[in-house]
Write an enzyme that holds these catalytic residues in place. Structure first.
Site, short mmCIF file in Angstrom:
data_model
loop_
_atom_site.label_atom_id
_atom_site.label_comp_id
_atom_site.label_asym_id
_atom_site.label_seq_id
_atom_site.Cartn_x
_atom_site.Cartn_y
_atom_site.Cartn_z
N SER A 85 4.67 2.46 7.78
CA SER A 85 4.31 1.29 6.99
C SER A 85 5.47 0.80 6.14
O SER A 85 6.11 1.58 5.43
CB SER A 85 3.13 1.63 6.07
N ASP A 137 0.26 -7.64 1.17
CA ASP A 137 0.60 -6.23 1.40
C ASP A 137 2.11 -6.05 1.51
O ASP A 137 2.60 -5.33 2.37
CB ASP A 137 -0.09 -5.68 2.64
N HIS A 182 0.82 -1.22 0.00
CA HIS A 182 0.00 0.00 0.00
C HIS A 182 0.85 1.27 0.00
O HIS A 182 0.33 2.36 -0.25
CB HIS A 182 -0.99 0.00 1.17
N GLY A 214 -11.34 -21.37 -4.82
CA GLY A 214 -12.48 -20.81 -5.53
C GLY A 214 -13.77 -20.94 -4.76
O GLY A 214 -14.75 -21.47 -5.30
N VAL A 215 -13.81 -20.50 -3.52
CA VAL A 215 -15.05 -20.51 -2.74
C VAL A 215 -15.23 -19.18 -2.02
O VAL A 215 -14.28 -18.49 -1.71
CB VAL A 215 -15.06 -21.64 -1.66
#
Length: 352
Positions: free
Chosen positions: A224, A143, A113, A282-283
């Protein structure tokens, strides 16, 4: 049991006066070689020097560690294209974060980010020197990102063993809070381990922040991507987020870092391939808690309740349907200690 192929914390009487007690012995500082003891300081005087009433103090000075690692900590500037109307496009600073150099090639680890949306990047070294940088790769899911500076780096730091961390262990954070106070050092302890902050479960169900290190070394916006060090100067985490308030209630001392074990894996993939490959089922799912199970009369009080499956994805192909409950992946049961995402990411694409 379903088989799935994965895709890519009263007054007494008066008495004669007595002689005053002997003074307490002066505290004796104990010198500890941090390089030898690593992240845990354990020291005591020699047995021959001890006195029954003696008071001994273990002292710790972080200045030597900071002096050694500071040159490898940098400020990362995100520059973005801005439409200046009739004057055309111009590149302006959009934000700042922190990073640290991990190798002699000038590769710098930071948060995704921090670099998100950037069209150009600049790095400010600890001595104030500015250098251009290029984006090597970024990964929104973890991230994490890697940028590379031009020329030889002034210093590097090594990644430590985050798997051996313990609650109460002291840590140091270095960064650029608010983007301006570069080289700021704060200290604290490891408050907790294995903290999870998943996003709302979307298609694919992966969360972003899992298995985080909770600590109380103050960090602020601008920190960060900065390093969290143990007491031998090894990076054991990447500072990523803090919680300033919960609703309208102010919060203090809740800061989190991505553990170095994750950082090492992600950074190596970004440097080698420019991207990260994750196992995919894929759920869309809802984590099951004892309360949720009781309210909905579910047969188990742990696992992941499947809300939907991605058409044509590995889950659908293996016969998993909406309404099913996934209770484990491989030999890892899905529960509070091991989330769906953690169990999934311990697998590799292509495994059954």
């Amino acid at each position: 049991m379903g088989l799935v192929v994965l895709a890519a914390c009263t007054p007494a009487p008066e008495t004669a006066p007595t002689a005053p007690p002997e003074p307490t012995p002066t505290a004796v500082p104990v010198t500890v070689n941090l390089e030898e003891v690593g992240a845990v300081i354990v020291a005591s005087p020699a047995a021959s020097e001890r006195e029954p009433s003696g008071v001994y103090v273990v002292t710790f000075d972080a200045s030597e560690i900071v002096e050694r690692v500071m040159p490898a900590v940098v400020t990362v500037i995100n520059e973005q294209q801005f439409d200046n109307g009739m004057f055309g496009q111009t590149e302006v600073e959009a934000g700042r974060g922190t990073g640290f150099v991990i190798d002699g090639s000038g590769n710098i680890v930071t948060n995704e980010h921090v670099v998100r949306g950037g069209s150009g990047f600049e790095v400010i070294l600890s001595n104030g020197e500015k250098r251009d940088a290029t984006l090597v790769g970024s990964d929104p899911l973890s991230d994490l990102a890697v940028v590379r500076i031009d020329g030889l780096p002034p210093a590097t730091v090594e990644l430590g063993d985050s798997e051996s961390l313990q609650q109460g262990q002291p840590v140091l954070a270095i960064g650029s809070p608010l983007g301006e106070f570069t080289g700021t050092v704060t200290s604290g302890i490891v408050s907790a381990l294995n903290r999870d902050f998943p996003t709302s479960a979307g298609m694919g169900g992966e969360g972003i922040y899992t298995d985080l290190i909770q600590h109380d070394a103050a960090i602020n916006p601008g920190n960060s991507g900065g390093p969290l060090f143990d007491l031998s100067g090894r990076v054991i985490g990447v500072n990523t987020l803090g919680i300033p308030q919960s609703g309208v209630t102010p919060v203090q001392g809740l800061f989190f870092a991505i553990p170095a074990s994750h950082v090492a894996d992600i950074a190596s993939q970004l440097i080698e391939n420019g991207q990260v490959s994750y196992p995919y089922i894929g759920v869309e799912y809802q984590p099951i808690s004892p309360d949720l199970a009781a309210q909905n009369d579910l047969p188990v009080d742990y696992g992941a309740y499947v809300q939907a499956v991605v058409p044509g994805g590995p889950a659908e192909q293996s016969g998993i349907r909406a309404g099913d409950i996934i209770i484990s992946i491989g030999d890892q049961r899905i529960q509070s200690q091991t989330t769906f995402t953690e169990a999934l990411f311990d697998q590799s694409p292509g495994e059954t």
